[in-house]
Design a protein around this motif. Structure first.
Motif, mmCIF file in Angstrom:
data_model
loop_
_atom_site.group_PDB
_atom_site.id
_atom_site.type_symbol
_atom_site.label_atom_id
_atom_site.label_comp_id
_atom_site.label_asym_id
_atom_site.label_seq_id
_atom_site.Cartn_x
_atom_site.Cartn_y
_atom_site.Cartn_z
ATOM 1 N N VAL A 269 4.615 -3.177 -8.163
ATOM 2 C CA VAL A 269 4.124 -2.188 -9.113
ATOM 3 C C VAL A 269 4.949 -2.368 -10.374
ATOM 4 O O VAL A 269 6.181 -2.446 -10.308
ATOM 5 C CB VAL A 269 4.325 -0.762 -8.547
ATOM 6 C CG1 VAL A 269 4.009 0.284 -9.598
ATOM 7 C CG2 VAL A 269 3.506 -0.563 -7.283
ATOM 8 N N THR B 270 3.230 3.647 -5.603
ATOM 9 C CA THR B 270 3.779 2.932 -4.449
ATOM 10 C C THR B 270 3.110 3.337 -3.140
ATOM 11 O O THR B 270 3.539 2.902 -2.073
ATOM 12 C CB THR B 270 5.296 3.177 -4.332
ATOM 13 O OG1 THR B 270 5.528 4.582 -4.166
ATOM 14 C CG2 THR B 270 6.049 2.639 -5.536
ATOM 15 N N TYR C 152 14.226 4.581 -3.272
ATOM 16 C CA TYR C 152 13.395 3.380 -3.341
ATOM 17 C C TYR C 152 14.308 2.176 -3.107
ATOM 18 O O TYR C 152 15.418 2.105 -3.650
ATOM 19 C CB TYR C 152 12.662 3.292 -4.683
ATOM 20 C CG TYR C 152 11.536 4.293 -4.758
ATOM 21 C CD1 TYR C 152 10.248 3.935 -4.387
ATOM 22 C CD2 TYR C 152 11.779 5.608 -5.161
ATOM 23 C CE1 TYR C 152 9.212 4.872 -4.427
ATOM 24 C CE2 TYR C 152 10.750 6.544 -5.201
ATOM 25 C CZ TYR C 152 9.480 6.169 -4.825
ATOM 26 O OH TYR C 152 8.461 7.087 -4.860
ATOM 27 N N ALA D 294 8.240 -0.194 -1.277
ATOM 28 C CA ALA D 294 7.350 -0.987 -2.138
ATOM 29 C C ALA D 294 8.147 -1.586 -3.291
ATOM 30 O O ALA D 294 9.083 -0.969 -3.812
ATOM 31 C CB ALA D 294 6.229 -0.103 -2.677
ATOM 32 N N VAL E 256 8.973 -2.417 -6.963
ATOM 33 C CA VAL E 256 8.693 -1.764 -8.241
ATOM 34 C C VAL E 256 9.530 -2.435 -9.323
ATOM 35 O O VAL E 256 10.745 -2.592 -9.163
ATOM 36 C CB VAL E 256 9.032 -0.259 -8.203
ATOM 37 C CG1 VAL E 256 8.648 0.400 -9.525
ATOM 38 C CG2 VAL E 256 8.355 0.429 -7.042
#
Length: 179
Positions: free
Chosen positions: A63, A121, A152, A127, A129
């Motif tokens: 992302v 996400t 994260y 995820a 990023v």
């Protein structure tokens, strides 16, 4: 004469190195003067150079979040004057979350950041990023650090941002802020 030239050259080299020195990571967030030399690292994130960022982008495995501030109407511009900021351009496929890289976020802006990050996400804190803005921009550094503090685990910081991307002649797109 030769010693004098060496001394001048040595001094010029030191001045040049000092001008391009990277500051150490602060413990907290950068609170002001966001356009200034940034550290080489950010705790909890992997720093990407332009080639590696482009490879990651081409694979579509992350992302991408642009945190550059939105242009604001100049305070001294008369109300009758037409104000037309230049279009904002960023890396294709990015989510533009203006101002979330500021050092202090009010509750509304923090909620905006958290909500959009969670949605982007798909609620997965693992995820990948990528945060970016411009080269020598602390906002993307702050955003990456903040996301890491929220748990994260696969954070990337593209330190050269759109300046590096555009210089490499990679594609750019016009962007609108996420609502």
């Amino acid at each position: 004469m030769r010693a004098g030239r060496c001394l001048v050259f040595g001094f010029a080299l030191l001045v040049n190195l000092a001008a391009h020195a990277q500051p150490p990571e602060p413990e907290g967030y950068r609170m002001d003067d966001y356009r200034a030399p940034t550290p080489a690292t950010v705790a909890g994130a992997v720093v990407l150079d332009t080639v590696t960022a482009h490879q990651l982008w081409k694979r579509g495995e992350a992302v991408w979040i642009d945190v550059l501030a939105a242009p604001r109407r100049p305070a001294n511009l008369p109300q009758s004057a037409v104000w037309m900021p230049l279009p904002h351009r960023d890396i294709p496929g990015s989510l533009w979350l203006p101002d979330v890289g500021r050092g202090a976020l009010n509750p509304e802006l923090e909620g905006y950041f958290r909500d959009h990050l969670a949605t982007a996400t798909k609620l997965r804190k693992d995820a990948a990023v990528v945060f970016y803005c411009l080269a020598d921009c602390w906002m993307s550094w702050n955003a990456a650090k903040r996301a890491a503090s929220w748990g994260y685990t696969q954070i990337y910081w593209y330190r050269d941002g759109t300046d590096g991307w555009d210089a490499a002649r990679f594609p750019m797109q016009n962007a609108e802020p996420a609502e």
